[in-house]
Design a protein around this motif. Structure first.
Motif, mmCIF file in Angstrom:
data_model
loop_
_atom_site.group_PDB
_atom_site.id
_atom_site.type_symbol
_atom_site.label_atom_id
_atom_site.label_comp_id
_atom_site.label_asym_id
_atom_site.label_seq_id
_atom_site.Cartn_x
_atom_site.Cartn_y
_atom_site.Cartn_z
ATOM 1 N N LYS A 262 -73.952 -114.297 -39.955
ATOM 2 C CA LYS A 262 -73.504 -112.601 -41.681
ATOM 3 C C LYS A 262 -71.860 -112.038 -40.427
ATOM 4 N N GLU A 263 -72.384 -111.551 -39.542
ATOM 5 C CA GLU A 263 -71.410 -110.494 -39.512
ATOM 6 C C GLU A 263 -69.845 -111.380 -38.660
ATOM 7 N N SER B 203 -85.061 -116.936 -34.711
ATOM 8 C CA SER B 203 -84.120 -117.697 -36.070
ATOM 9 C C SER B 203 -83.191 -115.521 -37.125
ATOM 10 N N ASP B 204 -83.994 -114.781 -37.112
ATOM 11 C CA ASP B 204 -83.465 -113.549 -37.617
ATOM 12 C C ASP B 204 -81.997 -112.960 -36.622
ATOM 13 N N TYR B 205 -82.128 -113.078 -35.806
ATOM 14 C CA TYR B 205 -81.257 -112.754 -34.323
ATOM 15 C C TYR B 205 -79.372 -114.224 -35.696
ATOM 16 N N ALA B 206 -80.224 -115.346 -35.181
ATOM 17 C CA ALA B 206 -78.835 -115.917 -35.193
ATOM 18 C C ALA B 206 -78.753 -115.672 -37.199
ATOM 19 N N SER C 57 -78.446 -119.750 -40.419
ATOM 20 C CA SER C 57 -77.653 -120.338 -40.071
ATOM 21 C C SER C 57 -77.350 -121.843 -40.299
ATOM 22 N N PRO C 58 -76.251 -122.681 -40.298
ATOM 23 C CA PRO C 58 -76.776 -124.275 -40.480
ATOM 24 C C PRO C 58 -76.473 -125.142 -38.314
ATOM 25 N N ILE D 91 -77.661 -123.864 -30.630
ATOM 26 C CA ILE D 91 -76.630 -122.873 -30.408
ATOM 27 C C ILE D 91 -76.445 -122.933 -28.799
ATOM 28 N N GLN D 92 -78.497 -123.222 -28.791
ATOM 29 C CA GLN D 92 -77.682 -122.897 -26.592
ATOM 30 C C GLN D 92 -77.208 -124.273 -26.230
#
Length: 71
Positions: free
Chosen positions: A66-67, A58-61, A6-7, A13-14
């Motif tokens: 991607k989704e 970071s894995d979740y983001a 993600s950029p 994001i928060q």
């Protein structure tokens, strides 16, 4: 295999999510004010919602990004 990230940092994001929750009524206006696609705004809001609950990394983001960007 291509790495994809993600950029947006988890902190960004928060911050953007909290701005959305506190200052916007619609995703469309939020996206317009940040000059991003509505699809990207949904990513930020969904990832931010998880972040606000303490479940982001970071894995979740990357997974959520991607989704929402299967172009």
């Amino acid at each position: 295999m291509t790495m994809f990230s993600s950029p947006y940092s988890p902190e960004t994001i928060q911050e953007m999510y909290l701005d959305y929750v506190n200052n916007y009524l619609t995703v469309e206006v939020f996206a317009e004010h940040y000059n991003i696609r509505v699809q990207t705004a949904h990513f930020i809001i969904n990832a931010g919602r998880k972040a606000n609950g303490g479940a982001i990394g970071s894995d979740y983001a990357t997974q959520v990004w991607k989704e929402y960007h299967n172009d």
